[in-house]
Design an enzyme around this catalytic site. Structure first.
Site, PDB file in Angstrom:
ATOM      1  N   LYS A  53       0.845  -1.206   0.000  1.00 40.67           N
ATOM      2  CA  LYS A  53       0.000   0.000   0.000  1.00 40.67           C
ATOM      3  C   LYS A  53       0.877   1.252   0.000  1.00 40.67           C
ATOM      4  O   LYS A  53       0.584   2.224  -0.692  1.00 40.67           O
ATOM      5  CB  LYS A  53      -0.924  -0.005   1.229  1.00 40.67           C
ATOM      6  CG  LYS A  53      -2.060  -1.015   1.068  1.00 40.67           C
ATOM      7  CD  LYS A  53      -2.881  -1.244   2.324  1.00 40.67           C
ATOM      8  CE  LYS A  53      -3.721  -2.514   2.100  1.00 40.67           C
ATOM      9  NZ  LYS A  53      -4.732  -2.793   3.075  1.00 40.67           N
ATOM     10  N   GLN A  97      -5.184  -2.740   9.118  1.00 44.06           N
ATOM     11  CA  GLN A  97      -4.893  -3.973   8.380  1.00 44.06           C
ATOM     12  C   GLN A  97      -5.502  -5.174   9.102  1.00 44.06           C
ATOM     13  O   GLN A  97      -5.298  -5.358  10.297  1.00 44.06           O
ATOM     14  CB  GLN A  97      -3.378  -4.151   8.200  1.00 44.06           C
ATOM     15  CG  GLN A  97      -2.991  -5.311   7.308  1.00 44.06           C
ATOM     16  CD  GLN A  97      -3.465  -5.135   5.862  1.00 44.06           C
ATOM     17  OE1 GLN A  97      -3.538  -4.016   5.347  1.00 44.06           O
ATOM     18  NE2 GLN A  97      -3.814  -6.230   5.205  1.00 44.06           N
ATOM     19  N   ASP A 120     -11.188   2.146   3.551  1.00 46.49           N
ATOM     20  CA  ASP A 120     -11.647   0.817   3.107  1.00 46.49           C
ATOM     21  C   ASP A 120     -13.152   0.791   2.799  1.00 46.49           C
ATOM     22  O   ASP A 120     -13.646  -0.168   2.204  1.00 46.49           O
ATOM     23  CB  ASP A 120     -11.403  -0.214   4.223  1.00 46.49           C
ATOM     24  CG  ASP A 120     -10.104  -1.003   4.030  1.00 46.49           C
ATOM     25  OD1 ASP A 120      -9.653  -1.135   2.875  1.00 46.49           O
ATOM     26  OD2 ASP A 120      -9.569  -1.494   5.025  1.00 46.49           O
TER      27      ASP A 120
HETATM   28  N1  LIG Z   1      -8.021  -3.415   6.019  1.00 49.12           N
HETATM   29  C1  LIG Z   1      -7.913  -4.394   5.092  1.00 49.12           C
HETATM   30  N2  LIG Z   1      -7.366  -5.569   5.429  1.00 49.12           N
HETATM   31  C2  LIG Z   1      -7.297  -6.561   4.474  1.00 49.12           C
HETATM   32  C3  LIG Z   1      -7.762  -6.335   3.155  1.00 49.12           C
HETATM   33  C4  LIG Z   1      -8.327  -5.077   2.847  1.00 49.12           C
HETATM   34  O1  LIG Z   1      -8.784  -4.813   1.699  1.00 49.12           O
HETATM   35  N3  LIG Z   1      -8.393  -4.128   3.846  1.00 49.12           N
HETATM   36  N4  LIG Z   1      -7.599  -7.335   2.174  1.00 49.12           N
HETATM   37  C5  LIG Z   1      -6.714  -8.455   2.423  1.00 49.12           C
HETATM   38  C6  LIG Z   1      -5.278  -8.185   2.144  1.00 49.12           C
HETATM   39  N5  LIG Z   1      -5.031  -7.211   1.064  1.00 49.12           N
HETATM   40  C7  LIG Z   1      -4.986  -5.906   1.387  1.00 49.12           C
HETATM   41  O2  LIG Z   1      -4.899  -5.484   2.489  1.00 49.12           O
HETATM   42  C8  LIG Z   1      -4.708  -7.646  -0.250  1.00 49.12           C
HETATM   43  C9  LIG Z   1      -4.698  -8.986  -0.598  1.00 49.12           C
HETATM   44  C10 LIG Z   1      -4.280  -9.385  -1.881  1.00 49.12           C
HETATM   45  C11 LIG Z   1      -3.893  -8.455  -2.823  1.00 49.12           C
HETATM   46  C12 LIG Z   1      -3.391  -8.851  -4.165  1.00 49.12           C
HETATM   47  O3  LIG Z   1      -3.120  -7.999  -4.990  1.00 49.12           O
HETATM   48  N6  LIG Z   1      -3.189 -10.156  -4.409  1.00 49.12           N
HETATM   49  C13 LIG Z   1      -2.566 -10.671  -5.595  1.00 49.12           C
HETATM   50  C14 LIG Z   1      -2.203 -12.121  -5.409  1.00 49.12           C
HETATM   51  C15 LIG Z   1      -1.503 -12.487  -4.119  1.00 49.12           C
HETATM   52  C16 LIG Z   1      -0.133 -11.904  -3.991  1.00 49.12           C
HETATM   53  O4  LIG Z   1       0.602 -11.897  -4.980  1.00 49.12           O
HETATM   54  O5  LIG Z   1       0.236 -11.506  -2.859  1.00 49.12           O
HETATM   55  C17 LIG Z   1      -3.533 -10.621  -6.780  1.00 49.12           C
HETATM   56  O6  LIG Z   1      -4.753 -10.778  -6.566  1.00 49.12           O
HETATM   57  O7  LIG Z   1      -3.041 -10.458  -7.893  1.00 49.12           O
HETATM   58  C18 LIG Z   1      -3.925  -7.130  -2.493  1.00 49.12           C
HETATM   59  C19 LIG Z   1      -4.323  -6.729  -1.214  1.00 49.12           C
HETATM   60  C20 LIG Z   1      -6.819  -8.872   3.889  1.00 49.12           C
HETATM   61  N7  LIG Z   1      -6.732  -7.758   4.768  1.00 49.12           N
END
Ligand SMILES: Nc1nc2c(c(=O)[nH]1)N[C@@H](CN(C=O)c1ccc(C(=O)N[C@@H](CCC(=O)O)C(=O)O)cc1)CN2
Length: 286
Positions: A53, A97, A120
């Site tokens: 982020k 988070q 969020d």
């Molecule tokens: N407060 C929050 N906590 C969490 C959230 C959220 O949106 N707000 N979501 C998830 C974790 N997350 C962001 O925080 C998140 C998870 C996955 C991805 C992502 O881009 N994933 C990749 C694949 C996995 C990787 O390579 O690591 C993709 O989809 O291409 C972004 C953000 C839980 N907590």
């Protein structure tokens, strides 16, 4: 048929280019948008997401405000950090988070966020505003899915959407977004209590799977040419003993679908881009 891939990574990069221009315009007014993150503990996955982020912020010119607490932090310590961020004029929006360590009350923490700084879009007040159709920061994953479909000309108006998953972060708010007058899709919200899930997914023009069940949607469950969105992201241990992320859509779906939002490279990058968008929008409001 081999599905057209709707590339979330490339689309998120386009959105970040657009945000860079908006951030420059804000700088001319003397405003620097600021995103805050609150990380409790040292879970490597959460640390990686928070770092991601802040990398995104640096790319578009958003200021980063990082708050970190040890894994054994008390609820009172967390409350204090949230109270500070609510009062900090440099912070236009922030996130806690998730998941938080089990001894902390997640709902209490989310409810302490000033709804106007809820980057969020998950505060109960903002989910309520969404239900009522009022202006509110939108939850990032649902907003990212609608934006990705719109930018790839996937027609929503009149489309039949089977949405699998009724969670508070994706399924429920996404159903609300898709049924707004501006989108006008017809949504069937499926869940673990749905009888004959395949009958619903086969009848749909668009199937969105946010169940957290690896490989739940198989090729025989969709009509040829349908658009499929994989929202699932589950960590599994492979035969080699290494951890990896897997989606809710079986790879063979790509042979039958007309278009596919893949995991990885689909919804995740769009979620990140929408977080930045929410912060820039808050800063633009002054
Ligand atoms: N407060 C929050 N906590 C969490 C959230 C959220 O949106 N707000 N979501 C998830 C974790 N997350 C962001 O925080 C998140 C998870 C996955 C991805 C992502 O881009 N994933 C990749 C694949 C996995 C990787 O390579 O690591 C993709 O989809 O291409 C972004 C953000 C839980 N907590």
């Amino acid at each position: 048929m081999t599905a057209t891939i709707l590339d979330g990574k490339a689309t998120a990069a386009e959105i970040k280019d657009e945000l860079r221009v908006r951030v420059k315009a804000l700088a001319e007014r003397g405003v620097t948008p600021g995103l805050g993150t609150v990380l409790v503990g040292a879970d490597p996955g959460s640390q990686a997401y928070v770092n991601g982020k802040h990398r995104d912020c640096a790319e578009v010119g958003i200021a980063s405000i990082r708050r970190e607490l040890p894994a054994d932090a008390t609820q009172a310590q967390l409350d204090e950090v949230l109270t500070d961020l609510n009062a900090d004029p440099a912070c236009h929006g922030y996130i806690v988070q998730l998941p938080l360590p089990a001894h902390l009350d997640t709902q209490r923490a989310l409810e302490m966020i000033d709804p106007d700084k809820d980057a969020d879009g998950l505060h109960p007040v903002n989910l309520g505003r969404l239900v009522l159709g009022y202006d509110a920061p939108l939850p990032c994953t649902p907003r990212g899915i609608v934006e990705l479909l719109r930018r790839h000309d996937v027609a929503l108006r009149g489309a039949k959407v089977a949405l699998v998953g009724r969670g508070n972060t994706v399924g429920r708010p996404l159903g609300l977004l898709l049924t707004r007058r501006s989108e006008n899709a017809t949504v069937t919200l499926c869940h673990t209590g749905t009888l004959d899930l395949a009958a619903h997914t086969r009848a749909a023009d668009i199937v969105i799977v946010a169940a957290g069940v690896p490989g739940l949607l198989t090729a025989d469950m969709i009509t040829p040419g349908a658009t499929v969105v994989d929202v699932g992201i589950t960590r599994v241990i492979g035969a080699d003993g290494k951890g990896r992320y897997t989606g809710d859509v079986d790879p063979e779906v790509a042979e039958v679908a007309g278009a596919l939002v893949p995991m990885p490279g689909g919804v995740g990058p769009m979620t990140r881009a929408m977080l930045l968008t929410n912060v820039v929008e808050r800063a633009e409001r002054g």
